[in-house]
Scaffold this motif. Structure first.
Motif, PDB file in Angstrom:
ATOM      1  N   TRP A  99       0.807  -1.216   0.000  1.00 20.95           N
ATOM      2  CA  TRP A  99       0.000   0.000   0.000  1.00 20.95           C
ATOM      3  C   TRP A  99       0.838   1.263   0.000  1.00 20.95           C
ATOM      4  O   TRP A  99       0.393   2.312  -0.480  1.00 20.95           O
ATOM      5  N   THR A 100       2.071   1.204   0.512  1.00 19.42           N
ATOM      6  CA  THR A 100       2.891   2.418   0.589  1.00 19.42           C
ATOM      7  C   THR A 100       3.404   2.853  -0.774  1.00 19.42           C
ATOM      8  O   THR A 100       3.874   3.985  -0.923  1.00 19.42           O
ATOM      9  N   PHE A 101       3.334   1.972  -1.741  1.00 15.32           N
ATOM     10  CA  PHE A 101       3.657   2.315  -3.124  1.00 15.32           C
ATOM     11  C   PHE A 101       2.423   2.087  -3.988  1.00 15.32           C
ATOM     12  O   PHE A 101       2.500   1.550  -5.090  1.00 15.32           O
ATOM     13  N   GLY A 102       1.283   2.530  -3.472  1.00 18.38           N
ATOM     14  CA  GLY A 102       0.006   2.282  -4.134  1.00 18.38           C
ATOM     15  C   GLY A 102      -0.160   2.985  -5.462  1.00 18.38           C
ATOM     16  O   GLY A 102      -1.026   2.604  -6.257  1.00 18.38           O
ATOM     17  N   ASP A 103       0.634   4.008  -5.746  1.00 21.31           N
ATOM     18  CA  ASP A 103       0.553   4.679  -7.041  1.00 21.31           C
ATOM     19  C   ASP A 103       1.354   3.954  -8.125  1.00 21.31           C
ATOM     20  O   ASP A 103       1.371   4.391  -9.269  1.00 21.31           O
ATOM     21  N   MET A 104       2.018   2.880  -7.734  1.00 20.58           N
ATOM     22  CA  MET A 104       2.849   2.135  -8.671  1.00 20.58           C
ATOM     23  C   MET A 104       2.150   0.828  -9.037  1.00 20.58           C
ATOM     24  O   MET A 104       1.629   0.123  -8.173  1.00 20.58           O
ATOM     25  N   ALA A 105       2.102   0.506 -10.311  1.00 21.83           N
ATOM     26  CA  ALA A 105       1.548  -0.778 -10.716  1.00 21.83           C
ATOM     27  C   ALA A 105       2.297  -1.902 -10.016  1.00 21.83           C
ATOM     28  O   ALA A 105       3.518  -1.811  -9.779  1.00 21.83           O
ATOM     29  N   LEU A 106       1.594  -2.955  -9.672  1.00 21.16           N
ATOM     30  CA  LEU A 106       2.215  -4.038  -8.914  1.00 21.16           C
ATOM     31  C   LEU A 106       3.382  -4.639  -9.687  1.00 21.16           C
ATOM     32  O   LEU A 106       4.411  -4.993  -9.094  1.00 21.16           O
ATOM     33  N   ASP A 107       3.252  -4.785 -10.988  1.00 23.74           N
ATOM     34  CA  ASP A 107       4.374  -5.292 -11.789  1.00 23.74           C
ATOM     35  C   ASP A 107       5.613  -4.423 -11.614  1.00 23.74           C
ATOM     36  O   ASP A 107       6.731  -4.930 -11.457  1.00 23.74           O
ATOM     37  N   ASP A 108       5.427  -3.103 -11.628  1.00 24.25           N
ATOM     38  CA  ASP A 108       6.558  -2.195 -11.469  1.00 24.25           C
ATOM     39  C   ASP A 108       7.151  -2.284 -10.076  1.00 24.25           C
ATOM     40  O   ASP A 108       8.373  -2.226  -9.896  1.00 24.25           O
ATOM     41  N   LEU A 109       6.284  -2.411  -9.075  1.00 17.86           N
ATOM     42  CA  LEU A 109       6.788  -2.553  -7.710  1.00 17.86           C
ATOM     43  C   LEU A 109       7.589  -3.850  -7.561  1.00 17.86           C
ATOM     44  O   LEU A 109       8.618  -3.872  -6.871  1.00 17.86           O
ATOM     45  N   CYS A 110       7.145  -4.908  -8.210  1.00 16.46           N
ATOM     46  CA  CYS A 110       7.880  -6.171  -8.147  1.00 16.46           C
ATOM     47  C   CYS A 110       9.262  -6.040  -8.779  1.00 16.46           C
ATOM     48  O   CYS A 110      10.260  -6.560  -8.255  1.00 16.46           O
ATOM     49  N   VAL A 111       9.337  -5.336  -9.895  1.00 10.56           N
ATOM     50  CA  VAL A 111      10.633  -5.112 -10.540  1.00 10.56           C
ATOM     51  C   VAL A 111      11.539  -4.305  -9.614  1.00 10.56           C
ATOM     52  O   VAL A 111      12.717  -4.631  -9.423  1.00 10.56           O
ATOM     53  N   LEU A 112      10.989  -3.250  -9.021  1.00 10.31           N
ATOM     54  CA  LEU A 112      11.754  -2.449  -8.069  1.00 10.31           C
ATOM     55  C   LEU A 112      12.215  -3.300  -6.895  1.00 10.31           C
ATOM     56  O   LEU A 112      13.372  -3.208  -6.456  1.00 10.31           O
ATOM     57  N   LEU A 160       3.112 -11.621  -8.033  1.00 10.94           N
ATOM     58  CA  LEU A 160       4.332 -11.804  -7.254  1.00 10.94           C
ATOM     59  C   LEU A 160       5.096 -13.031  -7.730  1.00 10.94           C
ATOM     60  O   LEU A 160       6.328 -13.006  -7.868  1.00 10.94           O
ATOM     61  N   ALA A 161       4.365 -14.124  -7.966  1.00 10.81           N
ATOM     62  CA  ALA A 161       5.010 -15.368  -8.390  1.00 10.81           C
ATOM     63  C   ALA A 161       5.734 -15.199  -9.722  1.00 10.81           C
ATOM     64  O   ALA A 161       6.810 -15.776  -9.929  1.00 10.81           O
ATOM     65  N   GLU A 162       5.166 -14.393 -10.617  1.00 13.74           N
ATOM     66  CA  GLU A 162       5.812 -14.147 -11.911  1.00 13.74           C
ATOM     67  C   GLU A 162       7.191 -13.518 -11.736  1.00 13.74           C
ATOM     68  O   GLU A 162       8.073 -13.685 -12.581  1.00 13.74           O
ATOM     69  N   HIS A 163       7.362 -12.791 -10.637  1.00  9.67           N
ATOM     70  CA  HIS A 163       8.624 -12.102 -10.390  1.00  9.67           C
ATOM     71  C   HIS A 163       9.492 -12.828  -9.366  1.00  9.67           C
ATOM     72  O   HIS A 163      10.514 -12.290  -8.930  1.00  9.67           O
ATOM     73  N   GLY A 164       9.084 -14.012  -8.967  1.00 11.64           N
ATOM     74  CA  GLY A 164       9.867 -14.775  -8.007  1.00 11.64           C
ATOM     75  C   GLY A 164       9.828 -14.213  -6.609  1.00 11.64           C
ATOM     76  O   GLY A 164      10.777 -14.387  -5.830  1.00 11.64           O
ATOM     77  N   LEU A 165       8.732 -13.554  -6.249  1.00 11.45           N
ATOM     78  CA  LEU A 165       8.585 -12.928  -4.937  1.00 11.45           C
ATOM     79  C   LEU A 165       7.530 -13.642  -4.104  1.00 11.45           C
ATOM     80  O   LEU A 165       6.542 -14.150  -4.634  1.00 11.45           O
ATOM     81  N   ALA A 166       7.739 -13.651  -2.810  1.00  8.24           N
ATOM     82  CA  ALA A 166       6.766 -14.223  -1.882  1.00  8.24           C
ATOM     83  C   ALA A 166       5.781 -13.152  -1.429  1.00  8.24           C
ATOM     84  O   ALA A 166       6.022 -11.954  -1.594  1.00  8.24           O
TER      85      ALA A 166
END
Length: 297
Positions: free
Chosen positions: A54-67, A87-93
């Motif tokens: 939520w703290t990066f709610g202005d960012m698309a989730l895909d972009d946040l995952c890359v970051l 999240l799984a697409e980016h290897g994140l839990a």
């Protein structure tokens, strides 16, 4: 964590567009490129780092995952079932799952909520387990005139009905400690001692406290001593600077390197999730990178 209504602007969906050219430029400025960006090198490996969605709610989730991958995170915090495939697409839990709660105000302290919560948590526990995650957030809700003892009894009565289900699924329910002085008036689980008493009452490895450092600094301070003395009950940590819940840097009163060393020295193996709100969204990506380095001890 703040009120659910504060986490994401109404116009932003979980996979919504990143608002404004400034935010995209900030990401591009870090050289994030595509989703194949590799995790940052040089982290010490003692802390499992995450960030609250939520703290990066202005960012698309895909972009946040890359970051997240670029700055060395292994997970995104406070994500629900709709988010997990991304999240799984980016290897994140999903370091702290949500979506089973009614609200921060309407929680386990009110027996009238128990039927709805038991049904919702039973379903979400299964979803969390099937997705391979572990942690599922829960809330006491507001006290609405009840005493500490009454609230404790009600929470224990309700939670005890789903803890066997959580245990069978390997899921840990985590009740968040929130301040009732600034952000969440009347919230019941607003002090470590009350939360620890609930943990002792339930006496289950599948129930822990989400120790939010920002919130507990406001309510009681003495953060390092509390972590050292009661760490066995703390299953997750949130960070943010105080006052203001902005960047956890040297402009505020919490000494995060010392706090994270204390957490590390307890043998903690869970996640520490950044939950600060960047002062300037355009520099938010760099603020996240800086925060991870501050807490990487």
């Amino acid at each position: 964590m703040t009120d659910l209504s504060d986490r994401m602007p109404v116009a932003v969906t979980r996979r919504g567009l990143f608002h404004g050219a400034g935010g995209l430029a900030a990401v591009a400025g870090l050289g994030l490129g595509t989703a194949t960006a590799q995790p940052a090198q040089g982290l010490q490996g003692n802390i499992n780092h995450s960030v609250a969605r939520w703290t990066f709610g202005d960012m698309a989730l895909d972009d946040l995952c890359v970051l997240a991958r670029q700055v060395g995170l292994g997970a995104i915090d406070l994500c629900g079932p709709d988010d997990w495939p991304v999240l799984a697409e980016h290897g994140l839990a999903s370091s702290m799952c949500n979506g089973a709660e009614i609200s921060l105000e309407d929680g386990w302290a009110d027996p009238a909520n128990h039927p709805t919560l038991i049904d919702s948590y039973t379903r979400h526990i299964a979803l969390v387990a099937q997705a391979g995650h572990t942690n599922l957030i829960c809330f006491s809700g507001n006290r609405r005139g009840m005493s500490d003892a009454e609230g404790l009894d009600h929470c224990a009565e309700g939670l005890s009905q789903i803890l066997p289900i959580a245990a069978d699924a390997g899921v840990v329910l985590q009740m968040e400690l929130l301040n009732s002085r600034v952000n969440h008036p009347d919230y019941l689980c607003d002090r470590s001692a009350w939360g620890v008493a609930l943990c002792e009452r339930l006496n289950s490895p599948n129930f822990k406290l989400l120790y939010d450092i920002y919130h507990m600094q406001i309510m009681e301070g003495d953060v390092i001593r509390t972590i050292t003395d009661h760490h066995q009950w703390f299953g997750h940590y949130h960070t943010a600077g105080n006052p203001g819940r902005n960047e956890p840097d040297d402009s505020q009163e919490l000494n995060y390197p010392a706090i994270c060393r204390a957490i590390r020295d307890t043998g903690y193996q869970g996640w520490i999730a950044q939950e600060f709100v960047p002062l300037d969204p355009q520099t938010g990506p760099q603020s996240l990178r800086d925060a991870v380095l501050i807490c990487d001890v």
